[in-house]
Write an enzyme that holds these catalytic residues in place. Structure first.
Site, short mmCIF file in Angstrom:
data_model
loop_
_atom_site.label_atom_id
_atom_site.label_comp_id
_atom_site.label_asym_id
_atom_site.label_seq_id
_atom_site.Cartn_x
_atom_site.Cartn_y
_atom_site.Cartn_z
N GLY A 48 0.67 -0.91 -0.05
CA GLY A 48 0.03 -0.42 -0.17
C GLY A 48 0.56 1.47 0.20
O GLY A 48 0.15 2.31 -0.27
N GLU A 103 3.70 4.47 6.02
CA GLU A 103 3.00 3.78 5.89
C GLU A 103 1.35 4.60 5.03
O GLU A 103 2.07 5.79 4.81
CB GLU A 103 2.76 3.60 7.62
N ASP A 104 0.86 4.00 4.69
CA ASP A 104 -0.52 4.45 4.64
C ASP A 104 -1.63 4.01 5.42
O ASP A 104 -1.66 5.59 5.56
CB ASP A 104 -1.01 3.06 2.61
N ASP A 107 -4.63 0.80 11.40
CA ASP A 107 -6.10 0.53 12.07
C ASP A 107 -5.77 0.70 13.97
O ASP A 107 -5.59 2.17 14.17
CB ASP A 107 -6.62 -0.07 11.23
N LYS A 135 -6.40 5.90 12.05
CA LYS A 135 -8.51 5.81 12.37
C LYS A 135 -8.26 5.60 13.95
O LYS A 135 -8.09 4.49 13.93
CB LYS A 135 -8.87 4.97 11.51
N PHE A 156 -13.56 1.87 5.45
CA PHE A 156 -12.61 0.97 4.78
C PHE A 156 -12.50 1.61 3.61
O PHE A 156 -13.71 1.63 3.07
CB PHE A 156 -13.61 -0.39 4.52
N VAL A 157 -11.63 2.29 3.44
CA VAL A 157 -11.00 3.35 3.05
C VAL A 157 -9.87 2.81 1.60
O VAL A 157 -9.77 1.98 1.97
CB VAL A 157 -11.07 4.39 2.66
N ARG A 169 -6.07 -0.17 -6.26
CA ARG A 169 -4.98 0.57 -5.76
C ARG A 169 -4.50 2.36 -5.85
O ARG A 169 -3.93 3.30 -5.59
CB ARG A 169 -3.73 -0.30 -5.83
P1 5GP Z 1 -3.55 -2.77 11.82
O1 5GP Z 1 -1.76 -3.55 12.25
O2 5GP Z 1 -2.65 -0.78 12.03
O3 5GP Z 1 -4.75 -3.02 12.64
O4 5GP Z 1 -3.43 -2.46 10.12
C1 5GP Z 1 -3.05 -1.54 9.52
C2 5GP Z 1 -3.41 -2.29 8.14
O5 5GP Z 1 -4.96 -2.81 7.62
C3 5GP Z 1 -2.55 -1.28 6.84
O6 5GP Z 1 -1.96 -1.19 6.32
C4 5GP Z 1 -3.90 -1.46 5.95
O7 5GP Z 1 -3.08 -3.00 4.97
C5 5GP Z 1 -4.61 -2.53 6.05
N1 5GP Z 1 -6.37 -1.62 6.41
C6 5GP Z 1 -6.83 -0.96 7.60
N2 5GP Z 1 -7.45 -0.22 7.51
C7 5GP Z 1 -7.97 -0.44 6.53
C8 5GP Z 1 -8.58 0.76 5.11
O8 5GP Z 1 -9.08 1.32 5.36
N3 5GP Z 1 -8.95 -0.09 3.74
C9 5GP Z 1 -7.28 -0.68 3.33
N4 5GP Z 1 -7.75 -0.96 2.17
N5 5GP Z 1 -6.72 -0.70 4.31
C10 5GP Z 1 -6.78 -0.95 5.57
#
Ligand code: 5GP
Length: 185
Positions: A48, A103-104, A107, A135, A156-157, A169
């Site tokens: 991402g 990072e993109d 979450d 988020k 979810f984006v 993407r």
């Molecule tokens: P975390 O460990 O912070 O919960 O996970 C982060 C990862 O979850 C991000 O790098 C991404 O790959 C995925 N992710 C979390 N929220 C979203 C979202 O709204 N859209 C997308 N496409 N991926 C997300």
């Protein structure tokens, strides 16, 4: 600009491309100032972050280097366990380097906090985080995100590097998809 053929799947454009570009110029300027006279190593988390990396690095007016890691989260279904497996490790030795993770989206933060511990053990001179999106309502661990683009609601984006089932993407904006797009999967 020509409208994307993927737009019919989009319910709402949350952050348009021109706002993303303006924010990356701002973050690039801050990073340029903070790392003046140094050669930071930017680490992108595949897949991402490649779009953010490409635009962010062109807004950093320093000699910087880039490297990538590919990780996968262990765990069941949609819940991130926070235990990650490194699928592709760095090419560079980060010992003594000033490292910036790109990072993109953050979450729960579990994936990144595990990664931080693993990278910290390699003794970089500094280790900071830059993320385009966050988020905050979903956060389960405390993370200090020094360079943050935008906070987004718990939706979810997709777009600008973020995918749904591997697609979207290459959308230039951050978007929310129509519910029927998920229904058909
Ligand atoms: P975390 O460990 O912070 O919960 O996970 C982060 C990862 O979850 C991000 O790098 C991404 O790959 C995925 N992710 C979390 N929220 C979203 C979202 O709204 N859209 C997308 N496409 N991926 C997300």
């Amino acid at each position: 600009m020509k409208m994307s053929s993927m737009m019919p799947d989009v319910q709402e454009v949350l952050i348009p491309s021109d706002e993303i570009q303006a924010k990356l110029r701002e973050l690039g300027t801050r990073i340029t100032t903070d790392y003046r006279g140094e050669k930071p190593l930017l680490i992108g988390i595949l897949r991402g972050a490649i779009v953010v990396m490409g635009d962010l690095m062109r807004n950093i007016d320093l000699q910087c280097e880039i490297d990538f890691m590919d990780i996968s989260s262990y765990g069941s279904g949609t819940s991130s366990s926070g235990v990650v497996r490194i699928l592709k490790d760095l090419e560079e030795d980060i010992t003594g380097r000033r490292v910036l993770i790109v990072e993109d989206i953050i979450d729960t933060g579990l994936t990144l906090s595990y990664l931080l511990r693993s990278l910290q053990a390699r003794k970089p001179a500094s280790l900071e985080i830059c993320s385009l999106l966050s988020k905050p309502s979903r956060r389960r661990v405390d993370l200090d995100v020094k360079y943050l683009g935008f906070e987004v609601p718990d939706e979810f984006v997709v777009g600008y590097g973020l995918d749904y089932a591997g697609a979207y993407r290459n959308l230039p904006d951050i978007c929310i998809l129509k519910p029927e797009v998920f229904g058909g999967a």
